[in-house]
Motif scaffolding. Structure first.
Motif, PDB file in Angstrom:
ATOM      1  N   UNK A  78      -6.404  10.376  -6.328  1.00 37.37           N
ATOM      2  CA  UNK A  78      -7.383  10.260  -7.270  1.00 37.37           C
ATOM      3  C   UNK A  78      -7.954   8.859  -6.803  1.00 37.37           C
ATOM      4  N   UNK A  79      -8.835   8.195  -7.597  1.00 34.42           N
ATOM      5  CA  UNK A  79      -9.833   7.094  -7.408  1.00 34.42           C
ATOM      6  C   UNK A  79      -8.940   6.167  -7.522  1.00 34.42           C
ATOM      7  N   UNK A  80      -8.083   6.408  -8.127  1.00 34.28           N
ATOM      8  CA  UNK A  80      -7.869   4.579  -8.842  1.00 34.28           C
ATOM      9  C   UNK A  80      -6.321   4.813  -7.427  1.00 34.28           C
ATOM     10  N   UNK A  81      -5.997   5.450  -6.717  1.00 35.31           N
ATOM     11  CA  UNK A  81      -5.486   5.076  -5.664  1.00 35.31           C
ATOM     12  C   UNK A  81      -5.394   4.686  -4.457  1.00 35.31           C
ATOM     13  N   UNK A  92      -5.791  -3.573  -1.846  1.00 39.20           N
ATOM     14  CA  UNK A  92      -4.423  -4.310  -1.416  1.00 39.20           C
ATOM     15  C   UNK A  92      -4.942  -4.898   0.415  1.00 39.20           C
ATOM     16  N   UNK A  93      -5.199  -3.529   0.805  1.00 38.21           N
ATOM     17  CA  UNK A  93      -5.228  -3.690   2.353  1.00 38.21           C
ATOM     18  C   UNK A  93      -7.109  -4.595   2.410  1.00 38.21           C
ATOM     19  N   UNK A 145       0.445  -1.359   0.006  1.00 37.43           N
ATOM     20  CA  UNK A 145      -0.412  -0.123   0.156  1.00 37.43           C
ATOM     21  C   UNK A 145       0.602   1.338  -0.086  1.00 37.43           C
ATOM     22  N   UNK A 146       0.602   2.211  -0.752  1.00 33.61           N
ATOM     23  CA  UNK A 146       1.361   3.449  -1.032  1.00 33.61           C
ATOM     24  C   UNK A 146       0.286   4.793   0.180  1.00 33.61           C
ATOM     25  N   UNK A 152      -4.532   4.191   8.464  1.00 34.63           N
ATOM     26  CA  UNK A 152      -5.648   3.277   7.394  1.00 34.63           C
ATOM     27  C   UNK A 152      -5.529   2.249   6.826  1.00 34.63           C
ATOM     28  N   UNK A 153      -4.449   1.954   6.640  1.00 30.62           N
ATOM     29  CA  UNK A 153      -4.682   0.552   5.789  1.00 30.62           C
ATOM     30  C   UNK A 153      -4.859  -0.907   7.172  1.00 30.62           C
ATOM     31  N   UNK A 154      -4.198  -0.720   8.236  1.00 28.13           N
ATOM     32  CA  UNK A 154      -4.437  -1.432   8.987  1.00 28.13           C
ATOM     33  C   UNK A 154      -6.145  -1.949   9.593  1.00 28.13           C
ATOM     34  N   UNK A 155      -6.796  -0.786   9.799  1.00 27.44           N
ATOM     35  CA  UNK A 155      -7.694  -0.443   9.943  1.00 27.44           C
ATOM     36  C   UNK A 155      -8.611  -1.092   8.598  1.00 27.44           C
TER      37      UNK A 155
END
Length: 344
Positions: free
Chosen positions: A250-253, A260-261, A28-29, A35-38
């Motif tokens: 952006x939405x794509x990101x 991924x999360x 995750x970038x 945020x990723x963990x949640x």
């Protein structure tokens, strides 16, 4: 024989899934770790457990009304205990990487998981005065030796990489791994408290493979409360973190990061499925091998995934050889502990 081979295969799938779950999360970038963990946790601790329960249980109200409030609270609170360990496990991966993090975290869990139940139950004397207990204690000592070897490998990695490893922090990672090992036992205690749910599942005709799954939403709900609380408080009060920042791309990101999360969370949950299938295929007389197989394969897969992700790139061959030796020692420790259970 075919059943045993099948059981080993499912244990391999489950352990590999658990060992690999952090691989997509590490990709995750631009998002904060919190945020990723949640997001990963929403899929792992909330969405999947209750979706599975919805498929298994025809009537939630009738099913859960037969379970006492005492059992509910015991499952939830033990789940919260596990949640503390889960946060520390994720942070261990963050600061040590997968190869080193899994080796140390599982090694500590192996030690704590072997000693905590007998200490709580007041049977520690049995552990040091019987053949099975002595073998188990030998496994604990070997695990400590493996932890020391893996830690030494991490120290060598730290010396070679210096400050080029952005998140690597051996001291912080070791402390977190110890807390992970202590508190992760809460899940096992939660499953013990969930026996009424298992009995209720069997009484309405749920396959024994899935009989414990309706308890996961409650146990993991307690863990989710701790994990979400930690992440939200960090995002709310740390000046360098902001959910607004994480959602400003952006939405794509955003979709890539969320996918991924979510994948990491799904992989983490799937270990419980496959562990249950593996356990169901292993004869009761060999039940001691279930935990041993899971832990052993977990360590091996975690090390292999970490190496495949080039976490040890540039450190030279010697630290990698030391890491592999330490992982093999921890695998041997898991097998010795399993042998002690067999004798008992």
């Amino acid at each position: 024989m075919i059943s045993i081979i099948s059981g080993i295969g499912w244990h391999t799938v489950g352990a590999a899934s658990a060992a690999s779950f952090y691989a997509p999360i590490s990709k995750v970038k631009q998002w904060s770790w919190e945020t990723t963990w949640a997001v990963a946790g929403f899929f792992s601790w909330i969405l999947l457990p209750w979706m599975v329960t919805w498929f298994l249980v025809p009537d939630f109200g009738t099913f859960y009304s037969s379970i006492s409030a005492k059992s509910f609270w015991a499952m939830f609170l033990f789940g919260a205990m596990w949640g503390i360990g889960n946060v520390n496990y994720g942070l261990t991966m963050r600061y040590l990487g997968m190869s080193l993090g899994i080796g140390i975290a599982i090694g500590v869990t192996l030690v704590v998981g072997s000693l905590m139940p007998v200490i709580i139950n007041g049977t520690f004397w049995h552990l040091i005065t019987t053949e099975s207990g002595e073998i188990t204690m030998l496994g604990v000592v070997v695990a400590l030796f493996g932890i020391a070897i893996v830690t030494y490998a991490g120290r060598k990695k730290e010396q070679v990489l210096g400050n080029t490893a952005e998140e690597f922090n051996l001291k912080k990672g070791l402390i977190l791994a110890v807390f992970c090992g202590i508190f992760s036992a809460g899940f096992a205690f939660g499953l013990s408290a969930a026996e009424p749910i298992r009995q209720q599942s069997l009484s309405i005709g749920i396959d024994p493979l899935y009989a414990m799954l309706p308890s996961y939403g409650i146990i993991m709900g307690g863990g989710a409360l701790i994990n979400f609380g930690y992440c939200i408080s960090r995002l709310a009060f740390k000046r360098d973190l902001s959910i607004r920042h994480d959602l400003s791309f952006p939405l794509k990101s955003l979709l890539v990061n969320a996918s991924l999360a979510a994948l990491g969370g799904i992989m983490w949950y799937l270990q419980f499925f496959f562990y249950a299938w593996g356990e169901a295929n292993i004869p009761q007389s060999l039940s001691f091998v279930n935990w041993m197989l899971h832990m052993s394969i977990y360590v091996l897969c975690g090390g292999l995934v970490g190496l495949a992700l080039a976490e040890w790139k540039g450190v030279g061959s010697r630290p990698v050889r030391i890491l592999c030796l330490g992982m093999l020692v921890i695998v041997a420790a898991a097998n010795i502990v399993g042998a002690g259970m067999a004798v008992g």
